[in-house]
Write a protein that holds these residues in place. Structure first.
Motif, PDB file in Angstrom:
ATOM      1  N   MET A   1       0.828  -1.208   0.000  1.00  0.00           N
ATOM      2  CA  MET A   1       0.000   0.000   0.000  1.00  0.00           C
ATOM      3  C   MET A   1       0.861   1.257   0.000  1.00  0.00           C
ATOM      4  SD  MET A   1      -3.032  -0.996   2.679  1.00  0.00           S
ATOM      5  CE  MET A   1      -3.985  -2.523   2.532  1.00  0.00           C
ATOM      6  N   VAL A   2       1.930   1.227   0.800  1.00  0.00           N
ATOM      7  CA  VAL A   2       2.862   2.359   0.821  1.00  0.00           C
ATOM      8  C   VAL A   2       3.527   2.522  -0.539  1.00  0.00           C
ATOM      9  CG1 VAL A   2       4.964   3.281   1.868  1.00  0.00           C
ATOM     10  CG2 VAL A   2       3.266   2.120   3.299  1.00  0.00           C
ATOM     11  N   LYS A   3       3.931   1.412  -1.131  1.00  0.00           N
ATOM     12  CA  LYS A   3       4.559   1.457  -2.449  1.00  0.00           C
ATOM     13  C   LYS A   3       3.592   1.967  -3.508  1.00  0.00           C
ATOM     14  CE  LYS A   3       6.782  -2.332  -3.538  1.00  0.00           C
ATOM     15  NZ  LYS A   3       7.061  -3.800  -3.560  1.00  0.00           N
ATOM     16  N   ALA A   4       2.300   1.697  -3.329  1.00  0.00           N
ATOM     17  CA  ALA A   4       1.303   2.180  -4.282  1.00  0.00           C
ATOM     18  C   ALA A   4       1.262   3.701  -4.309  1.00  0.00           C
ATOM     19  CB  ALA A   4      -0.079   1.624  -3.923  1.00  0.00           C
ATOM     20  N   VAL A   5       1.358   4.315  -3.136  1.00  0.00           N
ATOM     21  CA  VAL A   5       1.346   5.781  -3.054  1.00  0.00           C
ATOM     22  C   VAL A   5       2.582   6.352  -3.750  1.00  0.00           C
ATOM     23  CG1 VAL A   5       1.424   7.762  -1.495  1.00  0.00           C
ATOM     24  CG2 VAL A   5       0.014   5.775  -0.913  1.00  0.00           C
ATOM     25  N   ILE A   6       3.751   5.801  -3.421  1.00  0.00           N
ATOM     26  CA  ILE A   6       4.995   6.270  -4.039  1.00  0.00           C
ATOM     27  C   ILE A   6       4.957   6.060  -5.550  1.00  0.00           C
ATOM     28  CG2 ILE A   6       7.496   5.913  -4.142  1.00  0.00           C
ATOM     29  CD1 ILE A   6       7.323   4.985  -1.193  1.00  0.00           C
ATOM     30  N   ALA A   7       4.486   4.890  -5.954  1.00  0.00           N
ATOM     31  CA  ALA A   7       4.424   4.557  -7.377  1.00  0.00           C
ATOM     32  C   ALA A   7       3.539   5.516  -8.138  1.00  0.00           C
ATOM     33  CB  ALA A   7       3.928   3.126  -7.561  1.00  0.00           C
ATOM     34  N   GLY A   8       2.357   5.823  -7.592  1.00  0.00           N
ATOM     35  CA  GLY A   8       1.431   6.724  -8.264  1.00  0.00           C
ATOM     36  C   GLY A   8       2.033   8.094  -8.479  1.00  0.00           C
ATOM     37  N   ILE A   9       2.719   8.618  -7.469  1.00  0.00           N
ATOM     38  CA  ILE A   9       3.331   9.940  -7.587  1.00  0.00           C
ATOM     39  C   ILE A   9       4.432   9.930  -8.645  1.00  0.00           C
ATOM     40  CG2 ILE A   9       4.696  11.674  -6.367  1.00  0.00           C
ATOM     41  CD1 ILE A   9       3.201  10.821  -3.798  1.00  0.00           C
ATOM     42  N   LEU A  10       5.303   8.922  -8.599  1.00  0.00           N
ATOM     43  CA  LEU A  10       6.392   8.835  -9.577  1.00  0.00           C
ATOM     44  C   LEU A  10       5.861   8.687 -10.999  1.00  0.00           C
ATOM     45  CD1 LEU A  10       8.915   6.495  -7.697  1.00  0.00           C
ATOM     46  CD2 LEU A  10       9.167   8.951  -8.120  1.00  0.00           C
ATOM     47  N   MET A  11       4.866   7.839 -11.178  1.00  0.00           N
ATOM     48  CA  MET A  11       4.328   7.616 -12.520  1.00  0.00           C
ATOM     49  C   MET A  11       3.677   8.885 -13.070  1.00  0.00           C
ATOM     50  SD  MET A  11       2.815   3.800 -11.798  1.00  0.00           S
ATOM     51  CE  MET A  11       2.137   3.417 -13.428  1.00  0.00           C
ATOM     52  N   GLY A  12       2.989   9.637 -12.199  1.00  0.00           N
ATOM     53  CA  GLY A  12       2.356  10.873 -12.650  1.00  0.00           C
ATOM     54  C   GLY A  12       3.373  11.913 -13.055  1.00  0.00           C
ATOM     55  N   VAL A  13       4.422  12.071 -12.258  1.00  0.00           N
ATOM     56  CA  VAL A  13       5.476  13.038 -12.581  1.00  0.00           C
ATOM     57  C   VAL A  13       6.198  12.623 -13.863  1.00  0.00           C
ATOM     58  CG1 VAL A  13       7.692  13.979 -11.817  1.00  0.00           C
ATOM     59  CG2 VAL A  13       5.790  13.780 -10.193  1.00  0.00           C
ATOM     60  N   GLY A  14       6.555  11.348 -13.968  1.00  0.00           N
ATOM     61  CA  GLY A  14       7.266  10.861 -15.144  1.00  0.00           C
ATOM     62  C   GLY A  14       6.460  11.013 -16.416  1.00  0.00           C
ATOM     63  N   ALA A  15       5.172  10.676 -16.348  1.00  0.00           N
ATOM     64  CA  ALA A  15       4.319  10.786 -17.532  1.00  0.00           C
ATOM     65  C   ALA A  15       4.188  12.231 -17.988  1.00  0.00           C
ATOM     66  CB  ALA A  15       2.937  10.199 -17.232  1.00  0.00           C
ATOM     67  N   SER A  16       4.142  13.176 -17.050  1.00  0.00           N
ATOM     68  CA  SER A  16       4.021  14.593 -17.411  1.00  0.00           C
ATOM     69  C   SER A  16       5.291  15.092 -18.087  1.00  0.00           C
ATOM     70  CB  SER A  16       3.731  15.424 -16.156  1.00  0.00           C
ATOM     71  OG  SER A  16       2.504  15.048 -15.575  1.00  0.00           O
ATOM     72  N   LEU A  17       6.449  14.690 -17.578  1.00  0.00           N
ATOM     73  CA  LEU A  17       7.714  15.115 -18.181  1.00  0.00           C
ATOM     74  C   LEU A  17       7.909  14.511 -19.572  1.00  0.00           C
ATOM     75  CD1 LEU A  17      10.163  14.830 -15.137  1.00  0.00           C
ATOM     76  CD2 LEU A  17       9.417  16.933 -16.262  1.00  0.00           C
ATOM     77  N   ALA A  18       7.487  13.257 -19.732  1.00  0.00           N
ATOM     78  CA  ALA A  18       7.706  12.552 -21.001  1.00  0.00           C
ATOM     79  C   ALA A  18       6.653  12.871 -22.050  1.00  0.00           C
ATOM     80  CB  ALA A  18       7.749  11.045 -20.752  1.00  0.00           C
ATOM     81  N   GLY A  19       5.552  13.478 -21.631  1.00  0.00           N
ATOM     82  CA  GLY A  19       4.473  13.744 -22.576  1.00  0.00           C
ATOM     83  C   GLY A  19       3.538  12.562 -22.740  1.00  0.00           C
ATOM     84  N   GLY A  20       3.518  11.674 -21.769  1.00  0.00           N
ATOM     85  CA  GLY A  20       2.633  10.511 -21.814  1.00  0.00           C
ATOM     86  C   GLY A  20       3.207   9.382 -20.984  1.00  0.00           C
ATOM     87  N   CYS A  21       2.378   8.420 -20.656  1.00  0.00           N
ATOM     88  CA  CYS A  21       2.848   7.248 -19.917  1.00  0.00           C
ATOM     89  C   CYS A  21       3.469   6.268 -20.907  1.00  0.00           C
ATOM     90  CB  CYS A  21       1.687   6.607 -19.146  1.00  0.00           C
ATOM     91  SG  CYS A  21       0.382   5.939 -20.207  1.00  0.00           S
ATOM     92  N   ASN A  22       3.537   5.014 -20.538  1.00  0.00           N
ATOM     93  CA  ASN A  22       4.121   4.023 -21.446  1.00  0.00           C
ATOM     94  C   ASN A  22       3.335   3.899 -22.750  1.00  0.00           C
ATOM     95  OD1 ASN A  22       2.212   2.693 -19.418  1.00  0.00           O
ATOM     96  ND2 ASN A  22       2.298   1.142 -21.029  1.00  0.00           N
ATOM     97  N   VAL A  23       2.048   4.302 -22.717  1.00  0.00           N
ATOM     98  CA  VAL A  23       1.239   4.238 -23.937  1.00  0.00           C
ATOM     99  C   VAL A  23       1.503   5.466 -24.807  1.00  0.00           C
ATOM    100  CG1 VAL A  23      -1.073   4.014 -24.903  1.00  0.00           C
ATOM    101  CG2 VAL A  23      -0.544   2.947 -22.713  1.00  0.00           C
ATOM    102  N   GLY A  24       1.124   6.647 -24.304  1.00  0.00           N
ATOM    103  CA  GLY A  24       1.256   7.861 -25.103  1.00  0.00           C
ATOM    104  C   GLY A  24       2.684   8.335 -25.277  1.00  0.00           C
TER     105      GLY A  24
END
Length: 414
Positions: free
Chosen positions: A120-143
């Motif tokens: 559960m703790v890792k889920a919180v950290i993961a969500g924040i990292l994925m959101g920041v990374g997707a914004s910098l890259a212009g999309g997640c692994n899909v976009g």
């Protein structure tokens, strides 16, 4: 055996193949590629982070409405976001989850799976990292990767580079966690649905999708809203296929460095080639089309992040995906099958990508070239050269992962 008995057995066999048996990864990759081209032909490429950003915008707008938006980041949320039932990215996400839910129910895979406390703790950290990374890259692994390369954009390759190193670091950190951290390994529970109820829930979800598609299609006031009917149906088909094949792109980066297995990596690269060919056909300007314009906007999924933005974004996103246990699309289809950990990832992913994207847009970082450049590959190499480049890159990836499968030279040691 009577003809009726043979017919019944064949129907059961077909049901088992389509709804219960785990699909072959290669077949799933082809199906995902085909559906990706279909949704592009209908209107636009699909993605995962658009839905999450839409949901995050609504959360932040609610916060701004309650606490005021006079200063700071909340000032970016003064305007009412487009409804989650009208925003095309959100509709894709909703359809995707619904399709995965249908697949899980028909295959009797659906259950609410509560993870251990540490997850559960890792889920919180993961969500924040994925959101920041997707914004910098212009999309997640899909976009930012799959559909970026598939839509002939250079930033997909730079995000791919970041993803590789992010996944490798994430794998090393998970090994360290297993070796040194024992806290929070308890608390997991599973709540299963009674067997007979699963098909009923699947039918209810199917009816809901059909009703939603008809409701969109029947809108005579807006062609935009009417076109959401196809978006909803095709995204549901994507969610269904990916859950049935347990198709997760981050696995294609993780497994070669964890076990040496390159099955998913080969499936992903084949799927990208299919999407790239379809996008080239749709984006190429054919004179017989209306006013000589291509059906699909060439600018779709071409982002100004070809540079440090997509490399760093891919790295941060890959790290977060390893903590989450799923990429952007993998998060959504796992939500559809009842994975509570991924349900926890969603709000933190949504909020972080909403806030980070709002900050980037407010400062014009992408449009001013701070994150990188806009590079539409056909403008540089032509369509034939671009397809040759993409196919060649996928072939190099194939050679590397299959070589590693036989030699284990790239496996991260525990």
């Amino acid at each position: 055996m009577s003809a009726e008995s043979v017919l019944a057995s064949k129907v059961k066999e077909l049901y088992k193949t389509l709804c219960q048996t785990e699909w072959n990864p290669t077949v799933t990759g082809v199906v995902v590629g085909f559906l990706s081209v279909m949704i592009m032909a209908w209107w636009r490429p699909w993605g995962a982070v658009g839905a999450l950003r839409s949901w995050g915008d609504w959360m932040m707008y609610g916060v701004a409405s309650v606490f005021g938006s006079d200063s700071g980041l909340l000032a970016l949320y003064e305007e009412v976001p487009r409804s989650i039932f009208i925003n095309s990215g959100s509709v894709i996400g909703l359809g995707f989850i619904a399709g995965a839910f249908i697949s899980a129910c028909l295959g009797k895979d659906f259950a609410l799976r509560i993870p251990p406390y540490r997850e559960m703790v890792k889920a919180v950290i993961a969500g924040i990292l994925m959101g920041v990374g997707a914004s910098l890259a212009g999309g997640c692994n899909v976009g930012g990767f799959y559909n970026a390369i598939g839509n002939l954009s250079a930033n997909g390759f730079s995000m791919m580079l970041g993803l590789v190193f992010g996944v490798i670091l994430g794998l090393k950190l998970l090994y360290l966690e297993m070796e040194h951290i024992t806290w929070g390994s308890t608390g997991s529970k599973t709540f299963s649905i009674p067997g007979p109820a699963s098909p009923v829930l699947a039918v209810v979800a199917i009816v809901a999708i059909i009703a939603g598609a008809y409701a969109y299609a029947g809108n005579e006031d807006s062609d935009y809203v009417a076109s959401l009917s196809g978006i909803l149906v095709i995204s549901a088909a994507l969610g269904y296929a990916m859950q049935r094949g347990r198709w997760c792109m981050v696995q294609g980066f993780r497994e070669p460095h964890m076990t040496g297995d390159c099955t998913m990596a080969k499936s992903v690269m084949l799927s990208i080639v299919i999407v790239a060919i379809g996008a080239a056909v749709l984006k190429y300007g054919v004179p017989m089309r209306a006013e000589g314009e291509a059906v699909l906007n060439p600018a779709h999924y071409v982002r100004g992040t070809f540079g440090w933005g997509s490399v760093v974004g891919g790295f941060v996103f890959g790290l977060g995906a390893m903590f989450a246990g799923g990429c952007g699309s993998g998060t959504l289809w796992r939500v559809g099958e009842g994975q509570v950990k991924l349900m926890m990832v969603v709000p933190f992913f949504a909020l972080s990508t909403s806030m980070m994207t709002a900050w980037i847009k407010d400062n014009d970082f992408e449009s001013d070239g701070v994150l990188g450049s806009y590079v539409y590959l056909p403008d540089v190499f032509g369509y034939g050269g671009t397809l040759t480049l993409i196919v060649g890159a996928m072939m190099i990836w194939y050679v590397v992962v299959t070589w590693n499968e036989d030699t284990n030279k790239l496996i991260v040691p525990m």
